[in-house]
Design a protein around this motif. Structure first.
Motif, PDB file in Angstrom:
ATOM      1  N   SER A 102      22.911  35.289   1.377  1.00 52.63           N
ATOM      2  CA  SER A 102      24.001  35.693   2.255  1.00 52.63           C
ATOM      3  C   SER A 102      23.473  36.275   3.559  1.00 52.63           C
ATOM      4  CB  SER A 102      24.901  36.722   1.557  1.00 52.63           C
ATOM      5  OG  SER A 102      24.177  37.915   1.313  1.00 52.63           O
ATOM      6  N   TYR A 103      24.336  36.229   4.559  1.00 50.25           N
ATOM      7  CA  TYR A 103      24.150  36.964   5.803  1.00 50.25           C
ATOM      8  C   TYR A 103      25.288  37.972   5.899  1.00 50.25           C
ATOM      9  CZ  TYR A 103      21.187  33.038   7.422  1.00 50.25           C
ATOM     10  OH  TYR A 103      20.219  32.083   7.559  1.00 50.25           O
ATOM     11  N   ARG A 149      32.375  47.441  -2.566  1.00 47.50           N
ATOM     12  CA  ARG A 149      31.254  47.345  -3.494  1.00 47.50           C
ATOM     13  C   ARG A 149      31.582  46.347  -4.620  1.00 47.50           C
ATOM     14  NH1 ARG A 149      30.750  52.500  -4.679  1.00 47.50           N
ATOM     15  NH2 ARG A 149      29.309  52.897  -2.962  1.00 47.50           N
ATOM     16  N   GLU A 150      32.815  46.372  -5.091  1.00 46.45           N
ATOM     17  CA  GLU A 150      33.241  45.436  -6.139  1.00 46.45           C
ATOM     18  C   GLU A 150      33.212  44.001  -5.627  1.00 46.45           C
ATOM     19  OE1 GLU A 150      37.106  46.690  -7.321  1.00 46.45           O
ATOM     20  OE2 GLU A 150      36.416  48.590  -8.218  1.00 46.45           O
ATOM     21  N   SER A 157      27.756  38.378  -5.186  1.00 44.22           N
ATOM     22  CA  SER A 157      26.402  38.257  -5.729  1.00 44.22           C
ATOM     23  C   SER A 157      26.375  37.345  -6.943  1.00 44.22           C
ATOM     24  CB  SER A 157      25.860  39.636  -6.104  1.00 44.22           C
ATOM     25  OG  SER A 157      25.742  40.459  -4.972  1.00 44.22           O
ATOM     26  N   GLY A 158      27.475  37.376  -7.712  1.00 41.70           N
ATOM     27  CA  GLY A 158      27.549  36.536  -8.900  1.00 41.70           C
ATOM     28  C   GLY A 158      27.592  35.044  -8.609  1.00 41.70           C
ATOM     29  N   THR A 174      36.553  32.145  -1.471  1.00 45.76           N
ATOM     30  CA  THR A 174      35.150  31.739  -1.316  1.00 45.76           C
ATOM     31  C   THR A 174      34.582  31.265  -2.648  1.00 45.76           C
ATOM     32  OG1 THR A 174      34.800  33.258   0.523  1.00 45.76           O
ATOM     33  CG2 THR A 174      32.844  32.535  -0.667  1.00 45.76           C
ATOM     34  N   ALA A 175      34.850  32.017  -3.717  1.00 46.61           N
ATOM     35  CA  ALA A 175      34.371  31.625  -5.045  1.00 46.61           C
ATOM     36  C   ALA A 175      34.947  30.270  -5.453  1.00 46.61           C
ATOM     37  CB  ALA A 175      34.746  32.696  -6.073  1.00 46.61           C
ATOM     38  N   ASP A 176      36.252  30.067  -5.189  1.00 51.80           N
ATOM     39  CA  ASP A 176      36.880  28.779  -5.511  1.00 51.80           C
ATOM     40  C   ASP A 176      36.260  27.661  -4.678  1.00 51.80           C
ATOM     41  OD1 ASP A 176      38.548  30.137  -7.241  1.00 51.80           O
ATOM     42  OD2 ASP A 176      40.250  30.202  -5.856  1.00 51.80           O
TER      43      ASP A 176
END
Length: 320
Positions: free
Chosen positions: A291-292, A278-279, A285-286, A201-203
């Motif tokens: 978000s949903y 949590r991580e 978040s970063g 997702t980040a990529d």
């Protein structure tokens, strides 16, 4: 809210389910939504418990407040015939090309042609108006290819516009990109709270931003409830085994003493998962995106579950 909602995600994250729930959520209070499938898997028909979708827009559901959800499984060959008729008026000549196998060749061999046709058909539905001048659909939701190729899929018309410097192909490609790179479009990425989907997702967000495509929201799917954290496990294990055994016995559980250790092991596994999730939430978040979150449906996703997920999305602001 953007009128073209593109839903992508790593395989296994439930992007088709999320796209279907989003279409239902957006179709509330009398709205009309078109749910578009581009991968030929007939996943939408399975979710809505209906027969395989043809190459036509068909009503498949009624949403809360009387809104309607239509669905379309885009077939690249049929879309190419539409394209040839629209821009070159080939008509029967186009059908003759299909019989000769030229259409199949163009949509499977020629690089990028299939994606051009699929995105073009979806954007045509976004722009289409009724005779009264209103938009035919309030929203179009696309169940798009996975995250790994979503940027190339959406950006292919930019490449085509650069190759074809003028003419109808150039103009059509530019018209599609005007929709895809405008506030009319939002590309949502579906993920799980697991390392690989979150990294993909980040990529994907980075690639979409680099291509100047509008990123919408991160949709965290299959979220499991947090029953215990590590502190609760430590308290339970801290010289309280006898107390746990007595509690189990009082509750009518036979062999309570023998169950304490396996129960604590399960609780420790749960607490570890909570910490890992949590991580992953922190990493998401970063990304700086709204978000949903959608819950895990332990009984699986049937039509009733789909309506439940759409209700969750409405609670979180979809369609408002």
């Amino acid at each position: 809210m953007s009128r073209l909602q593109v839903v992508s995600g790593k395989g296994g994250t439930g992007k088709t389910t999320v796209a279907a729930a989003l279409a239902l959520a957006l179709a509330t209070e009398g709205k009309r939504t078109l749910l578009v499938e581009v991968e030929g898997r007939q996943g939408i028909a399975q979710l809505f418990e209906t027969e395989a979708l043809p190459y036509e827009e068909r009503k498949i559901a009624v949403a809360s407040g009387g809104g309607e959800v239509y669905a379309l499984a885009i077939d690249a060959e049929r879309a190419l015939l539409d394209y040839l008729q629209m821009f070159y008026k080939l008509g029967s000549a186009g059908r003759a090309l299909k019989k000769l196998g030229a259409i199949d060749f163009a949509t499977t061999i020629a690089p990028g042609v299939r994606d051009v046709l699929l995105t073009g058909k979806a954007c045509e539905a976004v722009r289409r108006r009724t005779k009264q001048g209103d938009y035919t659909y309030d929203y179009v939701v696309m169940d798009a290819p996975p995250t790994g190729r979503i940027t190339r899929f959406l950006n292919v018309n930019d490449e085509v516009a650069g190759l074809a410097k003028f003419g109808p192909i150039h103009n059509q490609a530019q018209a599609v990109m005007r929709v895809l790179k405008s506030p009319e479009t939002a590309v949502h990425l579906v993920t799980l709270l697991e390392e690989m989907p979150v990294q993909e997702t980040a990529d994907g967000v980075a690639e979409l931003r680099a291509a100047e495509l509008p990123v919408g929201r991160v949709i965290v799917n299959m979220v499991r409830p947090h029953l215990l954290d590590e502190e609760a496990v430590r308290h339970a294990a801290d010289d309280r085994r006898a107390e746990i055994a007595r509690t189990l016995t009082a509750a009518g559980v036979s062999g309570g003493t023998k169950l304490v250790t396996p129960l604590l092991e399960q609780a420790a596994d749960h607490a570890q998962r909570v910490e890992l999730e949590r991580e992953q939430r922190s990493l998401l978040s970063g990304l700086g995106l709204p978000s949903y979150e959608l819950p895990l449906l332990s009984e699986g996703v049937d039509l009733a579950g789909l309506y439940r997920l759409s209700k969750e999305l409405r609670k979180q602001g979809t369609g408002s």
